[in-house]
Write a protein that holds these residues in place. Structure first.
Motif, mmCIF file in Angstrom:
data_model
loop_
_atom_site.group_PDB
_atom_site.id
_atom_site.type_symbol
_atom_site.label_atom_id
_atom_site.label_comp_id
_atom_site.label_asym_id
_atom_site.label_seq_id
_atom_site.Cartn_x
_atom_site.Cartn_y
_atom_site.Cartn_z
ATOM 1 N N UNK A 15 0.825 -1.210 0.000
ATOM 2 C CA UNK A 15 0.000 0.000 0.000
ATOM 3 C C UNK A 15 0.862 1.263 0.000
ATOM 4 N N UNK A 16 1.968 1.208 -0.714
ATOM 5 C CA UNK A 16 2.900 2.333 -0.734
ATOM 6 C C UNK A 16 2.347 3.519 -1.526
ATOM 7 N N UNK A 17 1.308 3.274 -2.351
ATOM 8 C CA UNK A 17 0.674 4.395 -3.064
ATOM 9 C C UNK A 17 0.167 5.404 -2.032
ATOM 10 N N UNK A 18 -0.268 4.893 -0.889
ATOM 11 C CA UNK A 18 -0.756 5.750 0.192
ATOM 12 C C UNK A 18 0.400 6.594 0.770
ATOM 13 N N UNK A 19 1.573 5.980 0.907
ATOM 14 C CA UNK A 19 2.733 6.711 1.435
ATOM 15 C C UNK A 19 3.197 7.794 0.457
ATOM 16 N N UNK A 20 3.150 7.464 -0.853
ATOM 17 C CA UNK A 20 3.485 8.496 -1.852
ATOM 18 C C UNK A 20 2.520 9.669 -1.680
ATOM 19 N N UNK A 21 1.242 9.347 -1.533
ATOM 20 C CA UNK A 21 0.218 10.393 -1.378
ATOM 21 C C UNK A 21 0.508 11.258 -0.147
ATOM 22 N N UNK A 22 0.784 10.614 0.976
ATOM 23 C CA UNK A 22 1.031 11.368 2.217
ATOM 24 C C UNK A 22 2.288 12.241 2.094
ATOM 25 N N UNK A 23 3.307 11.710 1.426
ATOM 26 C CA UNK A 23 4.551 12.472 1.279
ATOM 27 C C UNK A 23 4.357 13.669 0.334
ATOM 28 N N UNK A 24 3.609 13.469 -0.753
ATOM 29 C CA UNK A 24 3.321 14.593 -1.667
ATOM 30 C C UNK A 24 2.427 15.628 -0.979
ATOM 31 N N UNK A 25 1.480 15.138 -0.201
ATOM 32 C CA UNK A 25 0.565 16.039 0.514
ATOM 33 C C UNK A 25 1.371 16.924 1.478
ATOM 34 N N UNK A 26 2.352 16.289 2.138
ATOM 35 C CA UNK A 26 3.227 17.030 3.055
ATOM 36 C C UNK A 26 3.988 18.110 2.287
ATOM 37 N N UNK A 27 4.565 17.727 1.136
ATOM 38 C CA UNK A 27 5.322 18.714 0.358
ATOM 39 C C UNK A 27 4.389 19.831 -0.128
ATOM 40 N N UNK A 81 9.070 10.073 2.195
ATOM 41 C CA UNK A 81 8.588 8.768 1.722
ATOM 42 C C UNK A 81 9.459 7.631 2.272
ATOM 43 N N UNK A 82 10.771 7.847 2.279
ATOM 44 C CA UNK A 82 11.691 6.792 2.736
ATOM 45 C C UNK A 82 11.497 6.466 4.217
ATOM 46 N N UNK A 83 11.083 7.482 4.989
ATOM 47 C CA UNK A 83 10.809 7.205 6.408
ATOM 48 C C UNK A 83 9.651 6.222 6.511
ATOM 49 N N UNK A 84 8.615 6.444 5.687
ATOM 50 C CA UNK A 84 7.475 5.507 5.713
ATOM 51 C C UNK A 84 7.925 4.099 5.305
ATOM 52 N N UNK A 85 8.675 4.010 4.201
ATOM 53 C CA UNK A 85 8.983 2.657 3.707
ATOM 54 C C UNK A 85 10.028 1.933 4.553
ATOM 55 N N UNK A 86 10.790 2.694 5.363
ATOM 56 C CA UNK A 86 11.775 2.027 6.219
ATOM 57 C C UNK A 86 11.074 1.178 7.285
ATOM 58 N N UNK A 87 9.808 1.483 7.509
ATOM 59 C CA UNK A 87 9.060 0.738 8.534
ATOM 60 C C UNK A 87 8.243 -0.423 7.971
ATOM 61 N N UNK A 88 8.380 -0.645 6.666
ATOM 62 C CA UNK A 88 7.613 -1.726 6.033
ATOM 63 C C UNK A 88 8.133 -3.091 6.488
ATOM 64 N N UNK A 125 12.611 -5.965 -0.681
ATOM 65 C CA UNK A 125 13.449 -6.603 0.356
ATOM 66 C C UNK A 125 12.763 -6.527 1.712
ATOM 67 N N UNK A 126 12.236 -5.347 2.056
ATOM 68 C CA UNK A 126 11.563 -5.197 3.360
ATOM 69 C C UNK A 126 10.350 -6.123 3.470
ATOM 70 N N UNK A 127 9.692 -6.340 2.349
ATOM 71 C CA UNK A 127 8.511 -7.237 2.354
ATOM 72 C C UNK A 127 8.933 -8.714 2.331
#
Ligand code: G6P
Ligand code: MG
Length: 220
Positions: A15-27, A81-88, A125-127
């Motif tokens: 569900x990383x599309x959601x993380x992209x969305x949150x990161x773009x929203x932040x920017x 975005x990388x902060x979100x995916x580091x926790x995957x 890899x994280x998954x």
């Protein structure tokens, strides 16, 4: 005969599309540009810098930044975005995808990734699903992004297959267009209205059953 599966990553495997969305929203908030989910649909499948261009145009700020500044803005979004995916972790894989991948391997299909994301290898890899894939297209090697079919043609080529021998799976409208343009059977994941050009669609990943997909190709 189908011999390969080509999968998009963001929104299909995780569900990383959601993380992209949150990161773009932040920017967007930093820049005073409002990004809602409807606008975000246009960003799915599109490269980092192309997404930024769309956002700046949306906020009527397209001429406000130099190329260097745009690269810096894109890098800031990527840091968030990388902060979100580091926790995957492996349990973050979308429902049904583990079964789809293992079933594909049991049936002897080859698997590749067609994602515009530079972060795809780290996420796989994280998954802990990287071992399923025979190839990952390097988006930096491409001349054109989705909706151009290049990435899907390359993903099939890396498997030693023709596009007609593969099924492509996507959650983005631009991605479905790219699969169709490659001459590959397209499977959409998401709302019917967005996936209207797919050869076959499911509302959610847990409905992605390999037997069903293969029988749908047989009907064509
Ligand atoms: C995928 C996603 C897009 C993202 C692009 C680049 O296509 O659907 O939302 O912008 O990859 O991702 P990256 O991780 O390299 O910024
Ligand atoms: Mg996607």
């Amino acid at each position: 005969m189908i011999k390969g599966l080509v999968l998009d990553l963001d929104g299909v495997i995780a569900d990383t599309a959601e993380y992209h969305y949150l990161a773009w929203k932040w920017l967007g908030e930093q820049l005073g540009i409002q990004i809602d989910r409807e606008f975000n649909e246009q960003l799915k499948g599109i490269s980092r810098l192309e997404s930024l261009e769309l956002i700046l145009t949306h906020g009527q700020l397209n001429d406000a930044f130099s190329e260097v500044e745009k690269n810096n803005l894109a890098a800031k979004k990527n840091d968030v975005y990388k902060k979100y995916i580091s926790e995957i972790v492996p349990t973050d894989i979308l429902p049904g995808i583990n079964d789809l991948l293992s079933e594909a391997k049991v049936r002897g299909l080859k698997l590749s990734i067609a994602s515009a994301s530079m972060n795809a290898p780290d996420i796989l890899k994280n998954l802990k699903v990287d071992m399923y894939f025979d190839a990952i297209v390097n988006p930096a090697s491409l001349k054109h992004g989705k909706p151009d079919p290049e990435i899907f043609i390359k993903a099939a080529q890396l498997l030693g297959l023709s596009p007609e021998q593969c099924i492509g799976i996507e959650d983005a409208e631009a991605g479905i267009e790219a699969i169709n343009g490659a001459g590959m059977f397209s499977v959409g994941v998401g709302a019917e209205i967005l996936m209207k050009n797919a050869d076959f669609f499911v509302a959610e990943t847990n409905y992605l059953n390999l037997g069903d997909l293969l029988s749908q190709v047989g009907k064509c």
